[in-house]
Design a protein around this motif. Structure first.
Motif, PDB file in Angstrom:
ATOM      1  N   LYS A  41       0.713  -1.299   0.011  1.00 58.41           N
ATOM      2  CA  LYS A  41      -0.023   0.082  -0.078  1.00 58.41           C
ATOM      3  C   LYS A  41       0.917   1.379  -0.044  1.00 58.41           C
ATOM      4  O   LYS A  41       0.476   2.353  -0.835  1.00 58.41           O
ATOM      5  CB  LYS A  41      -0.824   0.017   1.084  1.00 58.41           C
ATOM      6  CG  LYS A  41      -1.779   1.232   1.198  1.00 58.41           C
ATOM      7  CD  LYS A  41      -2.757   1.261   2.497  1.00 58.41           C
ATOM      8  CE  LYS A  41      -1.942   1.357   3.745  1.00 58.41           C
ATOM      9  NZ  LYS A  41      -2.962   1.409   4.928  1.00 58.41           N
ATOM     10  N   TRP A  42       1.923   1.378   0.752  1.00 55.65           N
ATOM     11  CA  TRP A  42       2.745   2.360   0.854  1.00 55.65           C
ATOM     12  C   TRP A  42       3.573   2.673  -0.318  1.00 55.65           C
ATOM     13  O   TRP A  42       4.043   3.592  -0.820  1.00 55.65           O
ATOM     14  CB  TRP A  42       3.632   2.327   2.053  1.00 55.65           C
ATOM     15  CG  TRP A  42       2.981   2.849   3.300  1.00 55.65           C
ATOM     16  CD1 TRP A  42       2.492   2.008   4.309  1.00 55.65           C
ATOM     17  CD2 TRP A  42       2.651   4.339   3.575  1.00 55.65           C
ATOM     18  NE1 TRP A  42       1.726   2.840   5.377  1.00 55.65           N
ATOM     19  CE2 TRP A  42       1.900   4.223   4.754  1.00 55.65           C
ATOM     20  CE3 TRP A  42       2.938   5.285   2.726  1.00 55.65           C
ATOM     21  CZ2 TRP A  42       1.157   5.577   5.278  1.00 55.65           C
ATOM     22  CZ3 TRP A  42       2.388   6.433   3.404  1.00 55.65           C
ATOM     23  CH2 TRP A  42       1.613   6.541   4.784  1.00 55.65           C
ATOM     24  N   THR A  43       3.918   1.418  -1.107  1.00 55.76           N
ATOM     25  CA  THR A  43       4.654   1.530  -2.375  1.00 55.76           C
ATOM     26  C   THR A  43       3.862   2.328  -3.443  1.00 55.76           C
ATOM     27  O   THR A  43       4.256   3.150  -4.216  1.00 55.76           O
ATOM     28  CB  THR A  43       4.943   0.031  -2.824  1.00 55.76           C
ATOM     29  OG1 THR A  43       5.764  -0.609  -1.930  1.00 55.76           O
ATOM     30  CG2 THR A  43       5.584   0.009  -4.225  1.00 55.76           C
ATOM     31  N   TYR A  44       2.688   1.899  -3.362  1.00 58.86           N
ATOM     32  CA  TYR A  44       1.484   2.830  -4.210  1.00 58.86           C
ATOM     33  C   TYR A  44       1.182   4.162  -3.949  1.00 58.86           C
ATOM     34  O   TYR A  44       1.588   5.002  -4.846  1.00 58.86           O
ATOM     35  CB  TYR A  44       0.161   1.915  -4.410  1.00 58.86           C
ATOM     36  CG  TYR A  44       0.313   0.726  -5.099  1.00 58.86           C
ATOM     37  CD1 TYR A  44       0.987   0.212  -6.117  1.00 58.86           C
ATOM     38  CD2 TYR A  44      -0.582  -0.444  -4.691  1.00 58.86           C
ATOM     39  CE1 TYR A  44       1.263  -1.004  -6.798  1.00 58.86           C
ATOM     40  CE2 TYR A  44      -0.399  -1.682  -5.106  1.00 58.86           C
ATOM     41  CZ  TYR A  44       0.072  -1.997  -6.142  1.00 58.86           C
ATOM     42  OH  TYR A  44       0.256  -3.140  -6.945  1.00 58.86           O
ATOM     43  N   ARG A  45       1.304   4.280  -2.480  1.00 61.62           N
ATOM     44  CA  ARG A  45       1.059   5.737  -2.259  1.00 61.62           C
ATOM     45  C   ARG A  45       2.480   6.580  -2.526  1.00 61.62           C
ATOM     46  O   ARG A  45       2.265   7.776  -2.985  1.00 61.62           O
ATOM     47  CB  ARG A  45       0.824   5.695  -0.830  1.00 61.62           C
ATOM     48  CG  ARG A  45      -0.524   5.319  -0.407  1.00 61.62           C
ATOM     49  CD  ARG A  45      -0.651   5.569   1.103  1.00 61.62           C
ATOM     50  NE  ARG A  45      -1.949   5.195   1.555  1.00 61.62           N
ATOM     51  CZ  ARG A  45      -2.308   4.949   2.763  1.00 61.62           C
ATOM     52  NH1 ARG A  45      -1.618   5.579   3.850  1.00 61.62           N
ATOM     53  NH2 ARG A  45      -3.578   4.838   3.336  1.00 61.62           N
ATOM     54  N   ASN A  46       3.388   6.062  -2.543  1.00 65.37           N
ATOM     55  CA  ASN A  46       4.771   6.758  -2.633  1.00 65.37           C
ATOM     56  C   ASN A  46       4.793   7.016  -4.227  1.00 65.37           C
ATOM     57  O   ASN A  46       5.312   7.879  -4.664  1.00 65.37           O
ATOM     58  CB  ASN A  46       5.991   6.045  -2.084  1.00 65.37           C
ATOM     59  CG  ASN A  46       5.909   6.109  -0.538  1.00 65.37           C
ATOM     60  OD1 ASN A  46       5.552   6.883  -0.002  1.00 65.37           O
ATOM     61  ND2 ASN A  46       6.837   5.098   0.033  1.00 65.37           N
ATOM     62  N   GLY A  47       4.463   6.056  -5.122  1.00 68.14           N
ATOM     63  CA  GLY A  47       4.401   6.027  -6.378  1.00 68.14           C
ATOM     64  C   GLY A  47       3.613   7.143  -6.747  1.00 68.14           C
ATOM     65  O   GLY A  47       3.812   7.949  -7.665  1.00 68.14           O
ATOM     66  N   ALA A  48       2.227   7.243  -6.377  1.00 66.25           N
ATOM     67  CA  ALA A  48       1.322   8.128  -6.613  1.00 66.25           C
ATOM     68  C   ALA A  48       1.826   9.814  -6.146  1.00 66.25           C
ATOM     69  O   ALA A  48       1.706  10.776  -6.938  1.00 66.25           O
ATOM     70  CB  ALA A  48       0.155   8.018  -5.874  1.00 66.25           C
ATOM     71  N   THR A  49       2.679   9.898  -5.204  1.00 66.63           N
ATOM     72  CA  THR A  49       3.215  11.040  -4.684  1.00 66.63           C
ATOM     73  C   THR A  49       4.238  11.492  -5.648  1.00 66.63           C
ATOM     74  O   THR A  49       4.359  12.627  -6.002  1.00 66.63           O
ATOM     75  CB  THR A  49       3.514  10.879  -3.206  1.00 66.63           C
ATOM     76  OG1 THR A  49       2.582  10.642  -2.317  1.00 66.63           O
ATOM     77  CG2 THR A  49       4.207  12.359  -2.699  1.00 66.63           C
ATOM     78  N   GLU A  50       5.185  10.393  -6.079  1.00 66.39           N
ATOM     79  CA  GLU A  50       6.236  10.870  -6.789  1.00 66.39           C
ATOM     80  C   GLU A  50       5.636  11.375  -8.253  1.00 66.39           C
ATOM     81  O   GLU A  50       6.487  12.303  -9.061  1.00 66.39           O
ATOM     82  CB  GLU A  50       7.042   9.900  -6.944  1.00 66.39           C
ATOM     83  CG  GLU A  50       7.780   9.407  -5.741  1.00 66.39           C
ATOM     84  CD  GLU A  50       8.898   8.272  -5.499  1.00 66.39           C
ATOM     85  OE1 GLU A  50       9.051   7.568  -6.566  1.00 66.39           O
ATOM     86  OE2 GLU A  50       9.159   7.998  -4.424  1.00 66.39           O
ATOM     87  N   LEU A  51       4.728  10.644  -8.756  1.00 64.70           N
ATOM     88  CA  LEU A  51       4.235  11.024 -10.176  1.00 64.70           C
ATOM     89  C   LEU A  51       3.480  12.402  -9.735  1.00 64.70           C
ATOM     90  O   LEU A  51       3.684  13.295 -10.964  1.00 64.70           O
ATOM     91  CB  LEU A  51       2.881  10.005 -10.222  1.00 64.70           C
ATOM     92  CG  LEU A  51       2.176  10.292 -11.611  1.00 64.70           C
ATOM     93  CD1 LEU A  51       2.982  10.454 -12.833  1.00 64.70           C
ATOM     94  CD2 LEU A  51       1.064   9.422 -11.810  1.00 64.70           C
TER      95      LEU A  51
END
Length: 85
Positions: A41-51
């Protein structure tokens, strides 16, 4: 920062964010350093933030906000990693 530099930097960060969704397992060891629970879940959240940050940096009108967001995000992540040590 020149417009071209901002675009390249921003798109690079955005591509890294997208990679979190394409190959999440590659980011999980790093993510686990800051977030022991719910790593995927945090991997996806961090990905969305970086995007989002990357796209903000790539566009001239939002570049300053994107750079500020990057600074805050990097500081927050560093704090999370240090707190787990």
């Amino acid at each position: 920062m020149s417009s071209r530099t901002g675009q390249v930097l921003g798109l690079g960060i955005a591509a890294t964010g997208l990679a979190h969704f394409a190959a999440p397992a590659a980011f999980e060891p790093v993510t686990k350093m800051a977030f022991a629970a719910d790593v995927r879940k945090w991997t996806y959240r961090n990905g969305a933030t970086e995007l989002a940050i990357g796209l903000a940096i790539a566009a001239t009108p939002t570049r300053k906000a994107g750079v500020a967001g990057l600074a805050v995000y990097a500081g927050w992540l560093a704090r999370k990693v240090l707190a787990r040590r």
